[in-house]
Design an enzyme around this catalytic site. Structure first.
Site, mmCIF file in Angstrom:
data_model
loop_
_atom_site.group_PDB
_atom_site.id
_atom_site.type_symbol
_atom_site.label_atom_id
_atom_site.label_comp_id
_atom_site.label_asym_id
_atom_site.label_seq_id
_atom_site.Cartn_x
_atom_site.Cartn_y
_atom_site.Cartn_z
ATOM 1 N N MET A 34 32.358 -9.591 -8.642
ATOM 2 C CA MET A 34 32.757 -9.598 -7.229
ATOM 3 C C MET A 34 31.605 -10.101 -6.357
ATOM 4 O O MET A 34 31.591 -9.883 -5.142
ATOM 5 C CB MET A 34 33.185 -8.200 -6.786
ATOM 6 N N ALA A 36 27.657 -10.620 -4.791
ATOM 7 C CA ALA A 36 26.507 -9.767 -4.420
ATOM 8 C C ALA A 36 25.708 -9.486 -5.700
ATOM 9 O O ALA A 36 25.447 -8.336 -6.063
ATOM 10 C CB ALA A 36 26.943 -8.485 -3.731
ATOM 11 N N HIS A 38 23.263 -9.092 -8.911
ATOM 12 C CA HIS A 38 21.967 -8.468 -9.200
ATOM 13 C C HIS A 38 21.668 -8.662 -10.690
ATOM 14 O O HIS A 38 22.453 -9.305 -11.418
ATOM 15 C CB HIS A 38 21.994 -6.990 -8.801
ATOM 16 N N HIS A 41 24.460 -8.115 -13.330
ATOM 17 C CA HIS A 41 25.384 -9.246 -13.524
ATOM 18 C C HIS A 41 24.715 -10.337 -14.366
ATOM 19 O O HIS A 41 25.332 -10.917 -15.263
ATOM 20 C CB HIS A 41 25.773 -9.866 -12.179
ATOM 21 N N GLY A 151 30.437 -5.157 -18.094
ATOM 22 C CA GLY A 151 29.359 -4.186 -18.185
ATOM 23 C C GLY A 151 29.850 -2.789 -18.515
ATOM 24 O O GLY A 151 30.925 -2.366 -18.073
ATOM 25 N N GLU A 152 29.030 -2.060 -19.264
ATOM 26 C CA GLU A 152 29.331 -0.652 -19.553
ATOM 27 C C GLU A 152 29.129 0.219 -18.315
ATOM 28 O O GLU A 152 29.523 1.378 -18.311
ATOM 29 C CB GLU A 152 28.450 -0.155 -20.700
ATOM 30 N N SER A 189 23.744 -1.654 -8.750
ATOM 31 C CA SER A 189 25.104 -1.798 -8.232
ATOM 32 C C SER A 189 25.045 -2.545 -6.907
ATOM 33 O O SER A 189 24.107 -2.340 -6.121
ATOM 34 C CB SER A 189 25.721 -0.413 -8.004
ATOM 35 N N SER A 190 26.051 -3.368 -6.670
ATOM 36 C CA SER A 190 26.117 -4.072 -5.386
ATOM 37 C C SER A 190 26.232 -3.071 -4.245
ATOM 38 O O SER A 190 25.921 -3.384 -3.101
ATOM 39 C CB SER A 190 27.319 -5.018 -5.359
ATOM 40 N N ARG A 191 26.705 -1.850 -4.551
ATOM 41 C CA ARG A 191 26.894 -0.840 -3.499
ATOM 42 C C ARG A 191 25.618 -0.044 -3.218
ATOM 43 O O ARG A 191 25.595 0.729 -2.260
ATOM 44 C CB ARG A 191 28.013 0.123 -3.885
HETATM 45 P P1 AMP Z 1 31.267 -6.116 -10.076
HETATM 46 O O1 AMP Z 1 30.683 -7.309 -9.395
HETATM 47 O O2 AMP Z 1 30.797 -4.807 -9.555
HETATM 48 O O3 AMP Z 1 32.773 -6.204 -10.199
HETATM 49 O O4 AMP Z 1 30.731 -6.181 -11.568
HETATM 50 C C1 AMP Z 1 30.925 -7.318 -12.365
HETATM 51 C C2 AMP Z 1 30.526 -6.999 -13.770
HETATM 52 O O5 AMP Z 1 29.149 -6.615 -13.792
HETATM 53 C C3 AMP Z 1 31.315 -5.818 -14.364
HETATM 54 O O6 AMP Z 1 31.603 -6.107 -15.725
HETATM 55 C C4 AMP Z 1 30.332 -4.677 -14.228
HETATM 56 O O7 AMP Z 1 30.534 -3.647 -15.171
HETATM 57 C C5 AMP Z 1 29.005 -5.388 -14.473
HETATM 58 N N1 AMP Z 1 27.882 -4.628 -13.929
HETATM 59 C C6 AMP Z 1 27.749 -4.102 -12.692
HETATM 60 N N2 AMP Z 1 26.600 -3.423 -12.574
HETATM 61 C C7 AMP Z 1 25.974 -3.517 -13.775
HETATM 62 C C8 AMP Z 1 24.739 -3.009 -14.301
HETATM 63 N N3 AMP Z 1 23.906 -2.265 -13.570
HETATM 64 N N4 AMP Z 1 24.426 -3.299 -15.597
HETATM 65 C C9 AMP Z 1 25.277 -4.046 -16.354
HETATM 66 N N5 AMP Z 1 26.456 -4.549 -15.919
HETATM 67 C C10 AMP Z 1 26.797 -4.287 -14.645
#
Ligand code: AMP
Length: 287
Positions: A34, A36, A38, A41, A151-152, A189-191
């Site tokens: 999504m 943002a 880091h 990702h 991601g886990e 986390s993006s949050r």
């Molecule tokens: P998101 O942008 O939050 O939808 O996350 C995109 C992908 O990145 C998803 O598969 C998440 O599980 C993974 N992800 C988010 N944060 C982390 C993290 N700290 N370590 C590993 N993978 C992550």
């Protein structure tokens, strides 16, 4: 000068690019995000590179997975910054669909998995996983990659996606990526950017508490005792706890008493208005 990177915004363009690669005998990995972005990702991009010759990343803030009172509007968006990071990471193509491309007028299909999504994060976020399952199904069918990396960090989401792929016979291998953390243990986390300075100091306690619970379980303590203790510690530090749970790592079934095999300790808690989630693996020590 920042490296430039190819972007597409429609399914048609995405499929045309992937078709060119297929013709040349290449393999394709997809990393849905999504934005943002880091280091968490970017670690998934690194994993993707070990599994395919071409890497597609998608950026789509999916309205269907946010509740009406959630943070869809204020969710961080930084397309230019994300594209620079993805170029640097060696991604071949970025898919950034508009909402109308994903959900055109008259869109009516939903992918639901009640048994896997009614508790844990699904209890606090009704329809969240339906939104995730639907959009990920679409992304997988649109891109048709050989491999997709998740991601886990979002452990329940990972299992939901594996189940959808299995149930719907989507021909893709789902590869998990382990959680990338700050030095103090906070999962990236993006949050995290929502946290105040004081909340940011408290936030790593979630990981500490889950790790302590994992160690206690490994030493033979029972699930109920460790989850109650974890909840108590978090509340004492100012978290509003949603859940602390010990689950089967394959099925998310609740576990009771001392664990007999691998387990996942999962937690979700609010600091102020920010909802943090995390999880750690554990297994009984050989005694
Ligand atoms: P998101 O942008 O939050 O939808 O996350 C995109 C992908 O990145 C998803 O598969 C998440 O599980 C993974 N992800 C988010 N944060 C982390 C993290 N700290 N370590 C590993 N993978 C992550």
């Amino acid at each position: 000068m920042a490296a430039s990177i190819a972007t597409v915004r429609t399914v048609k363009e995405l499929r045309a690019e992937v078709a060119k690669w297929r013709k040349a005998g290449e393999t394709v990995a997809l990393v849905p995000t999504m934005g943002a972005l880091h280091a968490g990702h970017l670690s998934l991009i690194g994993i993707a590179k070990n599994h395919a010759t071409r890497i597609v990343a998608s950026i789509f803030v999916n309205p269907a997975q946010f509740g009406p009172k959630e943070d869809f509007k204020r969710y961080p968006r930084d397309e230019a910054g994300d594209l620079a990071k993805l170029a640097q990471a060696g991604v071949d193509l970025v898919y950034i669909p508009h909402t109308a491309e994903m959900y055109p007028r008259g869109f009516a299909t939903k992918v639901t998995l009640p048994s896997l999504t009614e508790d844990l994060c699904g209890a606090a976020r009704p329809n969240h996983f339906e939104g995730v399952a639907t959009v990920v199904t679409k992304l997988l069918l649109q891109c048709a990659p050989d491999v997709a990396v998740f991601g886990e960090k979002d452990y329940q989401q990972l299992l939901v996606i594996k189940q959808v792929v299995h149930d719907l016979n989507i021909p893709v291998q789902i590869v998990p990526g382990s959680i990338v953390r700050e030095e103090d243990g906070l999962a990236l986390s993006s949050r995290n950017g929502y946290l105040s300075a004081a909340e940011r100091k408290t936030a790593p306690i979630l990981h500490q508490v889950l790790s302590e619970a994992a160690a206690a379980l490994a030493n033979g303590e029972g699930c109920d005792a460790v989850t109650s203790a974890g909840r108590f510690k978090l509340e004492g530090k100012g978290f509003r706890v949603d859940y602390v749970a010990v689950r089967d790592p394959e099925t998310l079934a609740p576990l009771f008493g001392p664990i007999k095999g691998p387990a996942r300790v999962m937690g979700a808690a609010y600091l102020g208005t920010t909802r943090l989630i995390d999880n750690v693996p554990t297994a009984p020590k050989n005694r």
